[in-house]
Design a protein around this motif. Structure first.
Motif, short mmCIF file in Angstrom:
data_model
loop_
_atom_site.label_atom_id
_atom_site.label_comp_id
_atom_site.label_asym_id
_atom_site.label_seq_id
_atom_site.Cartn_x
_atom_site.Cartn_y
_atom_site.Cartn_z
N TYR A 175 68.24 63.73 -9.63
CA TYR A 175 67.15 63.33 -9.98
C TYR A 175 67.30 62.01 -10.57
O TYR A 175 66.48 60.89 -10.21
N TRP A 176 68.44 61.72 -11.37
CA TRP A 176 68.56 60.63 -12.18
C TRP A 176 68.72 59.46 -11.41
O TRP A 176 68.35 58.18 -11.51
N ASP A 177 69.61 59.63 -10.29
CA ASP A 177 69.87 58.82 -9.43
C ASP A 177 68.90 58.12 -8.77
O ASP A 177 68.49 56.90 -8.68
N LEU A 178 68.01 59.09 -8.22
CA LEU A 178 66.72 58.53 -7.43
C LEU A 178 65.69 57.95 -8.19
O LEU A 178 65.01 56.81 -8.04
N ARG A 179 65.66 58.43 -9.54
CA ARG A 179 64.62 57.90 -10.51
C ARG A 179 65.00 56.24 -10.69
O ARG A 179 64.36 55.56 -10.69
N ARG A 180 66.51 56.19 -10.99
CA ARG A 180 67.06 54.75 -11.33
C ARG A 180 66.46 54.08 -10.20
O ARG A 180 65.93 52.94 -10.31
N HIS A 181 66.67 54.31 -8.90
CA HIS A 181 66.31 53.58 -7.66
C HIS A 181 64.65 53.18 -7.49
O HIS A 181 64.46 52.36 -7.23
N ASN A 182 64.16 54.33 -8.02
CA ASN A 182 62.81 54.13 -7.96
C ASN A 182 61.97 53.20 -8.72
O ASN A 182 61.06 52.73 -8.54
N VAL A 183 62.45 53.24 -10.02
CA VAL A 183 62.04 52.33 -10.93
C VAL A 183 62.74 50.85 -11.05
O VAL A 183 62.03 50.05 -11.81
N ALA A 184 63.62 50.47 -10.36
CA ALA A 184 64.19 49.29 -10.28
C ALA A 184 63.33 48.01 -10.29
O ALA A 184 63.50 47.15 -11.14
N ALA A 185 62.53 48.15 -9.08
CA ALA A 185 61.48 47.06 -8.84
C ALA A 185 60.53 46.96 -9.99
O ALA A 185 60.30 45.93 -10.38
N ASP A 186 60.12 48.14 -10.49
CA ASP A 186 58.95 48.15 -11.62
C ASP A 186 59.68 47.33 -12.81
O ASP A 186 59.23 46.76 -13.68
N LEU A 187 61.04 47.66 -13.24
CA LEU A 187 61.79 47.07 -14.15
C LEU A 187 61.84 45.81 -14.09
O LEU A 187 61.62 44.91 -14.99
N LYS A 188 62.05 44.91 -12.78
CA LYS A 188 62.24 43.76 -12.71
C LYS A 188 60.74 43.23 -13.00
O LYS A 188 60.66 42.07 -13.56
N ARG A 189 59.77 43.84 -12.34
CA ARG A 189 58.66 43.17 -12.46
C ARG A 189 58.27 43.14 -14.39
O ARG A 189 57.64 42.10 -14.81
N ARG A 190 58.54 44.23 -14.81
CA ARG A 190 57.90 44.15 -16.36
C ARG A 190 58.89 43.19 -17.33
O ARG A 190 58.27 42.48 -18.14
N LEU A 191 60.16 43.11 -16.79
CA LEU A 191 61.10 42.10 -17.58
C LEU A 191 60.76 40.68 -17.58
O LEU A 191 60.91 39.86 -18.07
N ALA A 192 60.19 40.28 -16.11
CA ALA A 192 59.80 39.04 -15.77
C ALA A 192 58.50 38.58 -16.14
O ALA A 192 58.22 37.36 -15.94
N VAL A 193 57.68 39.37 -16.87
CA VAL A 193 56.20 38.84 -16.96
C VAL A 193 56.17 37.78 -18.08
O VAL A 193 57.20 37.59 -18.81
N ARG A 194 55.28 36.95 -17.93
CA ARG A 194 55.04 35.74 -18.78
C ARG A 194 56.49 34.73 -18.80
O ARG A 194 56.78 34.22 -19.62
N GLY A 195 57.23 34.55 -17.54
CA GLY A 195 58.33 33.79 -17.64
C GLY A 195 59.54 34.60 -18.03
O GLY A 195 60.63 33.79 -18.23
N GLY A 196 59.68 35.76 -18.64
CA GLY A 196 60.84 36.37 -19.14
C GLY A 196 60.60 37.06 -20.46
O GLY A 196 59.53 36.84 -20.79
N THR A 197 61.56 38.10 -20.69
CA THR A 197 61.24 39.00 -21.81
C THR A 197 62.19 38.14 -22.99
O THR A 197 63.14 37.77 -22.84
N ARG A 198 61.48 38.26 -24.27
CA ARG A 198 62.34 37.78 -25.29
C ARG A 198 63.22 38.77 -25.95
O ARG A 198 62.59 40.06 -26.09
N VAL A 199 64.17 38.76 -26.29
CA VAL A 199 65.30 39.73 -26.71
C VAL A 199 65.72 39.03 -27.87
O VAL A 199 65.66 37.90 -28.33
N GLU A 200 66.22 39.85 -28.79
CA GLU A 200 66.71 39.66 -30.07
C GLU A 200 68.53 40.17 -29.98
O GLU A 200 68.59 41.36 -29.78
N ILE A 201 69.15 39.36 -30.37
CA ILE A 201 70.77 39.83 -30.55
C ILE A 201 71.24 39.64 -31.80
O ILE A 201 71.01 38.64 -32.56
N ASP A 202 71.41 40.87 -32.32
CA ASP A 202 72.15 40.88 -33.45
C ASP A 202 73.80 40.78 -33.28
O ASP A 202 74.35 41.68 -32.63
#
Length: 191
Positions: free
Chosen positions: A94-121
């Motif tokens: 289930y988790w293997d399939l879930r990871r494969h199914n959401v990969a495209a959505d993750l790329k889209r969400r993380l690329a919104v507005r030219g990229g996602t802002r991260v905070e590195i501690d």
């Protein structure tokens, strides 16, 4: 991997590899069924998800679920419950399939507005003697879509070397002190 912290912990600094934090952050974005795999409801939901596509059957095969069609139909009809080993395999599938199914959505969400802002501690230096501490601050930067696409691909393939290379590219944008962020205490973003 950048090499400034080759002996992390020598002076009691604590942290994780930036690539590991990046992979864990992506993994935390994957959501799914909340019911545990050892409950009737949880196993029924996993079976419905896995048997809805040929990719689900392939995931079950990769996870080592080998049962007759008759047994699978009995599981789906909830006439029989899979044994503990098969429940673990179904959960892994289930988790293997879930990871494969959401990969495209993750790329889209993380690329919104030219990229996602991260905070590195930076690494936790509270246990380090003052004379050995480095002057590091929390850094914020925008990770570009090309980095996110490569990071998600590396995460999906469980390729630690590729994820490490992506992390090196990301922290290179920090300028001359990028090597100080090879190991960090945490990495956060909202997408």
């Amino acid at each position: 991997m950048a090499g400034r912290w080759m002996n992390l912990g020598q002076y009691n600094a604590r942290g994780v590899r930036g690539a590991d934090a990046l992979g864990a952050g992506i993994e935390n974005m994957v959501t799914g069924i909340h019911s545990p795999a050892d409950t009737d409801r949880g196993i029924a939901a996993r079976l419905r998800y896995l048997t809805a596509s040929t990719a689900g059957y392939a995931a079950m095969e990769r996870a080592g679920v080998t049962v007759t069609p008759r047994t699978l139909f009995a599981w789906l009809a909830e006439e029989r419950m899979p044994n503990a080993a098969n429940r673990r395999r179904l959960d892994a599938a289930y988790w293997d399939l879930r990871r494969h199914n959401v990969a495209a959505d993750l790329k889209r969400r993380l690329a919104v507005r030219g990229g996602t802002r991260v905070e590195i501690d930076p690494v936790d230096q509270t246990a380090v003697d003052r004379r050995h501490r480095r002057d590091l601050a929390t850094r914020r930067l925008t990770v570009r879509p090309r980095h996110w696409n490569a990071a998600v691909d590396a995460w999906l393939a469980d390729d630690d070397e590729a994820l490490d290379a992506v992390w090196d590219d990301v922290i290179h944008d920090l300028g001359s002190d990028y090597d100080s962020y090879s190991y960090i205490s945490s990495l956060g973003w909202h997408a």
